[in-house]
Design an enzyme around this catalytic site. Sequence first.
Site, PDB file in Angstrom:
ATOM      1  N   TRP A 181       0.368   5.488  20.737  1.00 50.01           N
ATOM      2  CA  TRP A 181       0.322   5.227  19.302  1.00 50.01           C
ATOM      3  C   TRP A 181       1.187   3.999  19.021  1.00 50.01           C
ATOM      4  CZ3 TRP A 181       4.476   5.292  15.715  1.00 50.01           C
ATOM      5  CH2 TRP A 181       4.074   4.926  14.415  1.00 50.01           C
ATOM      6  N   GLU A 222      -4.222   6.999  19.767  1.00 52.29           N
ATOM      7  CA  GLU A 222      -4.081   7.723  18.489  1.00 52.29           C
ATOM      8  C   GLU A 222      -4.253   6.771  17.313  1.00 52.29           C
ATOM      9  OE1 GLU A 222      -0.216   9.494  17.942  1.00 52.29           O
ATOM     10  OE2 GLU A 222      -0.819  10.573  16.130  1.00 52.29           O
ATOM     11  N   LYS A 224      -4.798   5.698  13.166  1.00 48.59           N
ATOM     12  CA  LYS A 224      -4.091   6.027  11.946  1.00 48.59           C
ATOM     13  C   LYS A 224      -4.712   5.260  10.797  1.00 48.59           C
ATOM     14  CE  LYS A 224       0.647   6.448  10.328  1.00 48.59           C
ATOM     15  NZ  LYS A 224       2.013   6.670  10.735  1.00 48.59           N
ATOM     16  N   ASP A 255      -4.695  12.929  14.964  1.00 48.92           N
ATOM     17  CA  ASP A 255      -3.548  13.537  14.271  1.00 48.92           C
ATOM     18  C   ASP A 255      -4.062  13.869  12.881  1.00 48.92           C
ATOM     19  OD1 ASP A 255      -1.289  13.530  12.418  1.00 48.92           O
ATOM     20  OD2 ASP A 255      -0.049  12.790  14.070  1.00 48.92           O
ATOM     21  N   HIS A 258      -3.572  11.660   9.826  1.00 51.18           N
ATOM     22  CA  HIS A 258      -3.942  10.246   9.931  1.00 51.18           C
ATOM     23  C   HIS A 258      -5.296   9.886   9.346  1.00 51.18           C
ATOM     24  CE1 HIS A 258      -0.900   9.217  13.357  1.00 51.18           C
ATOM     25  NE2 HIS A 258      -0.351   9.831  12.327  1.00 51.18           N
ATOM     26  N   HIS A 282      -2.950  15.981  17.544  1.00 49.24           N
ATOM     27  CA  HIS A 282      -1.591  16.147  17.043  1.00 49.24           C
ATOM     28  C   HIS A 282      -1.733  17.013  15.817  1.00 49.24           C
ATOM     29  CE1 HIS A 282       1.015  12.629  18.736  1.00 49.24           C
ATOM     30  NE2 HIS A 282       0.778  13.579  19.615  1.00 49.24           N
ATOM     31  N   ASP A 290       0.966  11.030   5.305  1.00 49.48           N
ATOM     32  CA  ASP A 290       1.264  11.508   6.657  1.00 49.48           C
ATOM     33  C   ASP A 290       2.743  11.896   6.730  1.00 49.48           C
ATOM     34  OD1 ASP A 290       1.032  11.982   9.402  1.00 49.48           O
ATOM     35  OD2 ASP A 290       1.496   9.906   9.893  1.00 49.48           O
ATOM     36  N   ASP A 292       4.250  14.549   7.830  1.00 48.95           N
ATOM     37  CA  ASP A 292       4.705  15.323   8.976  1.00 48.95           C
ATOM     38  C   ASP A 292       5.553  16.531   8.607  1.00 48.95           C
ATOM     39  OD1 ASP A 292       3.599  14.088  11.463  1.00 48.95           O
ATOM     40  OD2 ASP A 292       4.462  12.299  10.563  1.00 48.95           O
ATOM     41  N   ASP A 322       3.042  17.766  16.194  1.00 54.04           N
ATOM     42  CA  ASP A 322       3.695  16.494  15.853  1.00 54.04           C
ATOM     43  C   ASP A 322       4.133  16.531  14.394  1.00 54.04           C
ATOM     44  OD1 ASP A 322       4.596  13.922  15.553  1.00 54.04           O
ATOM     45  OD2 ASP A 322       2.613  13.002  15.456  1.00 54.04           O
TER      46      ASP A 322
HETATM   47  C1  RNT Z   1       2.802   8.464  13.962  1.00 46.78           C
HETATM   48  C2  RNT Z   1       2.098   9.256  14.991  1.00 46.78           C
HETATM   49  C3  RNT Z   1       2.852   9.478  16.269  1.00 46.78           C
HETATM   50  C4  RNT Z   1       4.294   9.857  16.069  1.00 46.78           C
HETATM   51  C5  RNT Z   1       4.993  10.377  17.314  1.00 46.78           C
HETATM   52  C6  RNT Z   1       6.453  10.361  17.185  1.00 46.78           C
HETATM   53  O1  RNT Z   1       2.140   8.417  12.763  1.00 46.78           O
HETATM   54  O2  RNT Z   1       1.689  10.476  14.465  1.00 46.78           O
HETATM   55  O3  RNT Z   1       2.192  10.416  17.036  1.00 46.78           O
HETATM   56  O4  RNT Z   1       4.442  10.818  15.071  1.00 46.78           O
HETATM   57  O5  RNT Z   1       4.533   9.710  18.404  1.00 46.78           O
HETATM   58 ZN    ZN Z   2       0.825  11.846  15.845  1.00 47.72          ZN
END
Ligand code: RNT
Ligand code: ZN
Length: 414
Positions: A181, A222, A224, A255, A258, A282, A290, A292, A322
């Site tokens: 990523w 990955e 986004k 993810d 994303h 993820h 995003d 998290d 994640d």
């Molecule tokens: C960031 C991505 C990535 C990170 C990690 C720390 O938007 O989701 O995967 O969160 O690698």
């Molecule tokens: Zn991620």
Amino acid sequence: MKYYDIAKERYACYGIDTERAIRETADIPVSVHCWQGDDVVGFDGGGAASGGIQTTGNYPGRARNFEELTSDLALAFSLMPGKKRLNLHASYAILNGEDVDRDAYRSEHFAPWVKFAREQGLSGIDFNPTLFSHANVKNGLTLSSPDEDIRAFWVRHCKACLHIAEYLAAEMNNHCLVNIWIPDGFKDVPADRLSPRLRLKKSLDEILSEPFDREKVIVAVESKVFGIGVESYTVGDNEFYQNYAAKNGICCLMDNGHYHPTEYVSDKIPALLAFYDKVALHVTRGVRWDSDHVVLFDDEIREIAKEIVRNNAQKKVLIATDYFDASINRIAAWAVGVRSVQKALLWAALQPHEAMRGMQDGARFTELMALGEEIKTLPFGGVWEEYLRRENVPGEDWLGKVKEYEDKVLSRRK
Ligand code: RNT
Ligand code: ZN
């Protein structure tokens, strides 16, 4: 009668075998991200997370080194049922004062992690190159940088990570997923959207030209949609990576924070399963962006789990967590999130998928809706509690163990 016996009987009325559901759920590996415990800081001096990702909150007790992070992780693991893997970032290298930059990290810098993973009985380790929180992120760009020295540095870093992954796979006798990523993007309207993507493509080609064991090391990219401070343009977007992965025989990592909020990863999983042998995830919870947040047992995680289980894709979909929340006890954050993933997998294994598929194919949508609503109130808790019991993991009293540890250990970290 015991709660589980009642549950078993009730599910059996719908043709669902709870024993089988427990057995199958316990066998699905979930890769637990190491970075919840220290707010994505790492050990190599990069500092707080950057590149559009952010940890907010200042709950006391952040792990500051390998000993603290592994001690916290060990407690967290003891609160999670099921098969576990460890998901590491390169920035968690144990350098012991050695003056070495990320493009020259070696397997030995991760040997203590292997030892820890073995002691914990984990089934494998996954690995992520760290292309953020570093001086060589120049003007927000890494693998797509127009500065050749910068771009080459990050290519070397990713190549080094492939070899570290080979080592982790060999030591753990299991595959290692390497997920790339990058934070690359622009805050405002770009003057050129194509060149950065062509440079990213060239960088990925260079990374993949490195000889490595493609049986054991699975490479994923990955995508986004945007990040904080890079709102207008993301170099590695969904279309770019899906095409790159398809043409180059690597894997996509999705993810669920994303994508646009009306897009669902649960819907994308079967789309990719039609083309790919492996799909990586993820699992996170984005609140308006995003963000998290810690994964909860919500609708989308249940839908994601259903797509994995009812398509028999337990070995094809590589699940990792994640998220990073610094506003609550970090060990509890780990436990709640992974327990939620486990609940969702178990929940998915307890659905009458065949019957429901038949209703869909027969266009019996009234029955489908009615059944879908009826099964929502089956005694799921009875099966969940039994699963925890068999896995030797505490039930509703798990938080007590975290509180005790907080008093004894975390509160002393000043
Ligand atoms: C960031 C991505 C990535 C990170 C990690 C720390 O938007 O989701 O995967 O969160 O690698
Ligand atoms: Zn991620």
